[in-house]
Design a protein around this motif. Structure first.
Motif, mmCIF file in Angstrom:
data_model
loop_
_atom_site.group_PDB
_atom_site.id
_atom_site.type_symbol
_atom_site.label_atom_id
_atom_site.label_comp_id
_atom_site.label_asym_id
_atom_site.label_seq_id
_atom_site.Cartn_x
_atom_site.Cartn_y
_atom_site.Cartn_z
ATOM 1 N N UNK A 230 34.568 106.692 59.819
ATOM 2 C CA UNK A 230 34.273 108.036 60.309
ATOM 3 C C UNK A 230 35.546 108.721 60.795
ATOM 4 N N UNK A 231 36.285 107.988 61.607
ATOM 5 C CA UNK A 231 37.497 108.549 62.173
ATOM 6 C C UNK A 231 38.434 109.044 61.077
ATOM 7 N N UNK B 101 32.802 114.609 63.470
ATOM 8 C CA UNK B 101 32.663 115.312 62.197
ATOM 9 C C UNK B 101 32.542 114.317 61.046
ATOM 10 N N UNK B 102 33.415 113.307 61.075
ATOM 11 C CA UNK B 102 33.370 112.309 60.005
ATOM 12 C C UNK B 102 32.055 111.575 59.979
ATOM 13 N N UNK B 103 31.645 111.105 61.133
ATOM 14 C CA UNK B 103 30.416 110.315 61.185
ATOM 15 C C UNK B 103 29.221 111.160 60.766
ATOM 16 N N UNK C 216 29.150 113.787 58.934
ATOM 17 C CA UNK C 216 29.224 114.086 57.494
ATOM 18 C C UNK C 216 28.687 112.922 56.685
ATOM 19 N N UNK C 217 29.165 111.755 57.030
ATOM 20 C CA UNK C 217 28.738 110.564 56.281
ATOM 21 C C UNK C 217 27.237 110.362 56.430
ATOM 22 N N UNK C 218 26.767 110.509 57.655
ATOM 23 C CA UNK C 218 25.327 110.352 57.892
ATOM 24 C C UNK C 218 24.533 111.345 57.037
ATOM 25 N N UNK D 69 39.288 117.267 58.020
ATOM 26 C CA UNK D 69 39.739 118.418 58.815
ATOM 27 C C UNK D 69 41.158 118.798 58.432
ATOM 28 N N UNK E 41 36.768 114.984 67.847
ATOM 29 C CA UNK E 41 36.288 115.892 66.793
ATOM 30 C C UNK E 41 36.179 115.142 65.463
ATOM 31 N N UNK E 42 37.259 114.473 65.090
ATOM 32 C CA UNK E 42 37.282 113.735 63.825
ATOM 33 C C UNK E 42 36.146 112.732 63.768
ATOM 34 N N UNK E 43 36.056 111.959 64.836
ATOM 35 C CA UNK E 43 35.040 110.915 64.883
ATOM 36 C C UNK E 43 33.657 111.502 64.635
ATOM 37 N N UNK F 259 44.632 107.331 67.926
ATOM 38 C CA UNK F 259 43.232 107.284 68.352
ATOM 39 C C UNK F 259 42.551 106.015 67.874
ATOM 40 N N UNK G 34 41.202 115.984 69.231
ATOM 41 C CA UNK G 34 41.142 115.867 67.776
ATOM 42 C C UNK G 34 40.463 114.552 67.366
ATOM 43 N N UNK G 35 40.726 113.522 68.120
ATOM 44 C CA UNK G 35 40.089 112.229 67.840
ATOM 45 C C UNK G 35 38.581 112.307 67.986
ATOM 46 N N UNK H 187 37.745 109.508 57.750
ATOM 47 C CA UNK H 187 37.141 110.506 56.870
ATOM 48 C C UNK H 187 37.110 111.868 57.556
ATOM 49 N N UNK H 188 36.681 111.858 58.824
ATOM 50 C CA UNK H 188 36.603 113.115 59.551
ATOM 51 C C UNK H 188 37.968 113.751 59.708
ATOM 52 N N UNK H 189 38.922 112.955 60.160
ATOM 53 C CA UNK H 189 40.252 113.509 60.410
ATOM 54 C C UNK H 189 40.869 114.030 59.127
ATOM 55 N N UNK I 175 32.313 101.281 60.525
ATOM 56 C CA UNK I 175 31.830 102.653 60.405
ATOM 57 C C UNK I 175 32.656 103.591 61.290
#
Lengths: 243, 243, 243, 243
Positions: free
Chosen positions: B172-173, A175-177, A179-181, B180, A171-173, B202, A168-169, B175-177, B168
């Motif tokens: 990202x961590x 997906x978040x990054x 998205x922001x990019x 989700x 994934x989050x990292x 994480x 999950x970590x 925002x992404x988490x 960042x």
DNA sequence: AATGAATGAGCGTTCATTCAT
DNA sequence: GATGAATGAACGCTCATTCAT
């Protein structure tokens, strides 16, 4: 039967053309940018024909999402087959994730749309579970590698943490990054000159934090990244370079 | 004069009600879920009245976003004032981020909407830069703490990595988490029983990876989390508990 | 009573300011360009105050029209008093008409608007007849001069033609020409380099056709035009020159 | 194919019905009197259907104007082909102009609306130039006849006057008179019992003023008017009589 | 008399969806 | 199976007018 097959091929092909166009429209103008009229017009089919393929607009979006997830799942599967120690394999997953988002930004964008629009009411439960299973399998691949790492002694998770938490970590990292990019144009002004590199470093550091062998201090993961790119994802990598 | 104030209070109060409803509509159905007709109808005011408050739909969304960012910025500022070593202070930011998203999930969702919808064409440049400056200042607070940590010898970044890259990573961590978490209802089925705890672990592990003192092995950050929650964000924490 | 008079003066003055602004708005954007909100905002009065002066938008337009007609009537009256032979006096009317439309194009425009918009339903019969009487008196002045000409032997109308028919001809010619001038920007391309001069020549030729003494071949009407302008309409003429 | 043609005929027919209604609405209430909702309602079609025919309100108005101008241009062309001396031919133009405005008063009114409303922003430059070219050609026909008259020795213009100036005089006279006739209902009270006859006399007198042979004293133009009406514009004339 | 918040009918326009052909 | 004309609900927005204060 030969006849039928040709027909079926034609139908499949047209379906793909619809989806391709729909994805571009979605990427261009979000949920509102995708219009049934627009598809029919640009593809030079009648609206009725489009509706023969997809019963409603939402189904197109779902199909798009399924396609996206399928494609990434495929890349993840190839990554997971990379031969090496567990952390090398998880690196291969990282390569897959980054290549995917860079190579198919429209696909990635679809995922974001689908998260923010309320599409589900108009869709069947079957569709929904299809997507969830895709998600599930992606997660399963990552968790599996982590489990392998634990089994092989490369990694030991602290109490209270399960492989899924680490997955999950990651994934989050990502997906978040990503998205922001994709949605922020002021990253350079914020002092982040190469966000993709930053993601890799941050993830790598997190894995170091979990003491996943081999540590980034003992291994050149940057070079590994290049190697995986050119070996496992030769086609994708080349396409990316040429763009 | 008392009279005037009452009227103004009424107006301000209604403005808040409009924004609250708008936020809920946005969270429910995305950009399309928010409709001026709907607001007027549900609030039992005429459309004209709504338009007396906000000149167009986009301005409502912008107002929503500004409110969101202001609120978080306020929490970040309070967090940054926490007295302690640098990693304790960055933990305070983490507490702020998590409390914020849990306490005001609709606020958080607005940010996601605003990233994908094309609202900016109908808005002034001033609005846009106002929001960017908010983002900038949030980033600045985090980077500042990282810089403090470096200055105080708690942390040393490897070559090629600047504090903004780490900031960042945290962004990202989170925002992404949180994205989700907000949009996926199958996390438990994926094996992630408490995603918020997972995020904390994480992130903490990543900071360990950067060797940011004191390491999580030498310090009870879970307890610190509780302390900051109840000390710095007493009100927010209580509200959360009671929900 | 002195107090009341001051108040009345204030009211009158404000009414004039409203009408002035309204005329400009009408000229700028037609019937749609005139908005009660706009008037209130630009004059910095409340809408209620505007409505205290004029019960509805249409009444403003009517007032505008009445003002326009009054003003022209005044100029016609001064023209009619010009001392000279009948054709010289009718020339003075021509000067008045041209000066009016050139000096107060907004006033003229109001007349056109009022002809094309359906305003009458919202107005009282009294208003309507007020305007008609204005029109009537203008016509009366012109017809009167023609009658004078006939009486003085300068002019003899053929059978079946009454002075009003000739007056109508002058009116049509002017109204038509000035309308076209005001709304067409392609006259030069059509080969009409100085339309105002053309109007004068055409009218003069028509009067020659009626054998109205003295014929334009025997009299320098161009010079007369200048003389009337500077004698009868000194102020207006100067204003026009300085623009 | 028969089938297709029927459908197309139906569509064309409806388009005409839309335009007819639109013209009436425009004549009734000006630019604001024409509403898409109103069209749909009165024609008992859905709004979408109306929009299938015309992409926006402005396009309807433009279509109306083009139709108007085309129709008159056609009548002018037929008039110009009348065989006779130059002044007889210009009389034919006069017949055309009068018949046109009497037979299709709504068409004429459209032209006035279009002059005062700001429609052009929503339309293509092509549309605009199309209309200007129509105007140009109408003017060209009239100027051409004047030139013919000069060439044939029927007419000699004084210095400083070009055929276009005279054409402008005819245009102004007609446009002005017909505008006043169309929008004023008090002409009889003003003493003008038959304004159309008055226009003819005034124009004729102006041409006499220019000494355009044959003079109205030497030729029965009234009888010519009847002859042209029944010969060149037999259909139109009959329609007018029967109304 | 002055204010300006509130109203609501109306506008032009869009677009997913249907269904007769 | 393909077509595209027809639909109509919904949308964002405007503005003349009212009326409680």
């Amino acid at each position: 039967m030969e006849n039928l097959t040709r027909k079926q091929r034609e139908i499949k092909e047209r379906e793909d053309r619809i989806l391709d166009l729909a994805r571009r429209m979605l990427a261009e103008g979000g949920y509102l940018g995708l219009s049934m009229d627009g598809i029919a017009e640009q593809l030079e089919y009648s609206k009725g024909t489009i509706y023969n393929h997809f019963p409603c607009k939402e189904e197109i979006i779902i199909s798009l999402a399924v396609e996206t997830m399928d494609r990434r799942l495929g890349m993840f599967q190839r990554a997971a087959e990379f031969v090496g120690r567990s952390r090398e394999r998880i690196s291969a997953i990282g390569v897959a994730a980054e290549l995917f988002v860079r190579l198919y930004p429209h696909h990635f964008f679809v995922e974001q749309i689908i998260r923010s629009a309320s599409i589900w009411e108009k869709t069947t439960e079957k569709r929904r579970s299809l997507m969830q299973s895709c998600e599930h399998r992606c997660m399963g691949i990552v968790s599996g590698i982590i489990r392998d790492g634990i089994g092989q002694g490369d990694l030991k998770l602290p109490d209270g943490i399960v492989p899924e938490d680490v997955a999950f970590g990651l994934w989050s990292q990502c997906f978040g990054a990503y998205s922001i990019i994709a949605t922020s144009d002021s990253l350079p002004q914020l002092g982040i000159s190469d966000p993709f590199v930053a993601v890799r470093r941050n993830i790598s550091t997190m894995l170091d934090g979990y003491a996943w062998q081999q540590l980034s201090s003992d291994y050149d993961y940057q070079q590994l990244f290049e190697r995986i790119s050119s070996e496992v994802f030769a086609d994708e990598y080349q396409t990316l370079q040429s763009v």
